[in-house]
Design an enzyme around this catalytic site. Structure first.
Site, short mmCIF file in Angstrom:
data_model
loop_
_atom_site.label_atom_id
_atom_site.label_comp_id
_atom_site.label_asym_id
_atom_site.label_seq_id
_atom_site.Cartn_x
_atom_site.Cartn_y
_atom_site.Cartn_z
N SER A 176 26.67 63.73 30.16
CA SER A 176 25.49 64.62 30.93
C SER A 176 24.29 64.66 30.58
O SER A 176 24.31 64.81 29.12
CB SER A 176 26.46 65.21 31.10
OG SER A 176 26.12 66.99 31.82
N ASP A 209 21.99 67.26 29.61
CA ASP A 209 21.24 69.33 29.68
C ASP A 209 20.67 69.60 29.39
O ASP A 209 20.38 69.22 28.10
CB ASP A 209 22.98 69.41 28.81
CG ASP A 209 24.32 68.63 29.89
OD1 ASP A 209 24.11 68.24 30.95
OD2 ASP A 209 25.01 68.46 28.99
N SER A 252 25.02 65.92 35.07
CA SER A 252 23.95 66.45 34.64
C SER A 252 23.28 67.91 34.71
O SER A 252 24.02 68.56 36.10
CB SER A 252 22.46 65.59 34.08
OG SER A 252 22.86 64.58 33.99
#
Length: 349
Positions: free
Chosen positions: A263, A265, A225
């Protein structure tokens, strides 16, 4: 390393935006504990009483960002922004709430929107041990200060990994010339994601033989991340702050991010400008805010993209080798990476 066309501020850090403070608490013990907390304070006063306008943007939502729905709904931040590891979000939230309730003038406060972002440091850190305490997170808030900001394997970046190398905390800033407003944009990132590393347009990951899908590397190697915190002294509405947060991912894309399925983000942006601050007096009455128009946003978008890109590089270049809970992660070989960039960017005769 010069990135983009705009000049950096004097510290090349988020604290180039006047009043912004950063604090780190780094926890390292033996092989198993490599984690920590990073606190970002928009100003040094009572944040609950003098809220700052803010915007929030999600590029990929595989993660936890506490307090985000109220930022989206009300367009403001009323506590420090805390970054930590995935399983320590509750402790960081408790610290944000406790610290806010303890501030003089907040004796009647009955609700607090604690803001906490996270990335998963479970390779280098025994994340299931949940070693971050409420006291650790409060210490990050209470020791936050203006001035230089430590980068690399510190605070919330102590156990992070980026592009297969040691990740961490990175920061950068851009200062617009007076002809473009004279505003400053500062960025701080918690870098813990994957892809194919590119530095200033140079395919460093490929050149150094470490990148996503090389020799059928499992897809999970790209998971991770990034949390991006953007500060500016430009008087922006919460709507334009959301747009500024969105543009930060232009810089992340330039670094070679895969924005993978696993991830998380996230970007959050706030303005420190007094003209748009949500003070207690303004919240009681009909208020008029002097904000920058849409037509003047483009230079700030450029600044956010450049500072976000550089912040990732600064996190990587400042990191060091770490042997942790499940193995060793090497730092990016900085000298080799710089040589590759110089070779690519040198003018040819």
């Amino acid at each position: 390393m010069a990135i983009g066309i705009l000049p950096a501020g004097p510290r090349d850090a988020i604290t180039d935006v006047a009043g912004v403070r950063v604090g780190h608490v780094t926890l390292e013990q033996g092989r198993d504990i490599h984690t920590g907390v990073t606190a970002i304070l928009p100003h040094g006063g009572n944040l609950w009483q003098d809220k700052v306008p803010a915007g929030f943007f999600v590029a990929n939502g595989f993660g936890k960002f506490a307090g985000s729905t109220q930022i989206e709904e009300l367009g403001e931040i009323e506590t420090p922004i805390l970054l930590t590891n995935t399983l320590s979000v509750p402790e960081a939230m408790a610290a944000g709430v406790e610290w806010t309730l303890d501030q003089p003038g907040n004796e009647g406060v009955r609700t607090v929107n604690a803001v906490v972002g996270e990335t998963n440091d479970g390779f280098l850190n025994d994340i299931r041990g949940r070693h971050v305490s409420i006291a650790d997170a409060r210490r990050a808030i209470e020791t936050a200060q203006e001035g230089p900001v430590a980068e690399g394997a510190v605070g919330a970046g102590t156990g992070t990994v980026a592009f297969g190398w040691k990740g961490g905390i990175g920061t950068a800033s851009r200062h617009l010339p007076l002809t473009l407003g004279g505003w400053t944009v500062g960025v701080l990132v918690q870098a813990n994601y994957g892809g194919v590393l590119s530095v200033a347009g140079t395919p460093v990951g490929q050149e150094l033989g470490q990148y996503l899908y090389k020799a059928k590397v499992p897809e999970k190697s790209a998971d991770g991340s990034i949390v991006i915190v953007i500060a500016t002294d430009a008087p922006l509405s919460d709507r334009n702050l959301r747009r500024l947060a969105e543009r930060a991912f232009v810089g992340v894309a330039r670094t070679g991010s895969a924005f993978s399925n696993g991830s998380g983000d996230y970007a959050v942006a706030f303005s420190t400008a007094m003209d748009v601050r949500r003070t207690a007096a303004r919240r009681k009455e009909q208020a008029v805010y002097s904000e920058l128009s849409n037509d003047r946003m483009t230079p700030l978008f450029q600044a956010a993209a450049e500072a976000s890109e550089e912040s990732v590089y600064n996190a990587l270049f400042a990191a060091h080798d770490v042997t942790g809970h499940r193995g060793t992660v090497r730092a990016l070989p900085a000298a080799k990476a710089r040589a590759l960039v110089r070779r690519r960017t040198q003018p040819r005769n």
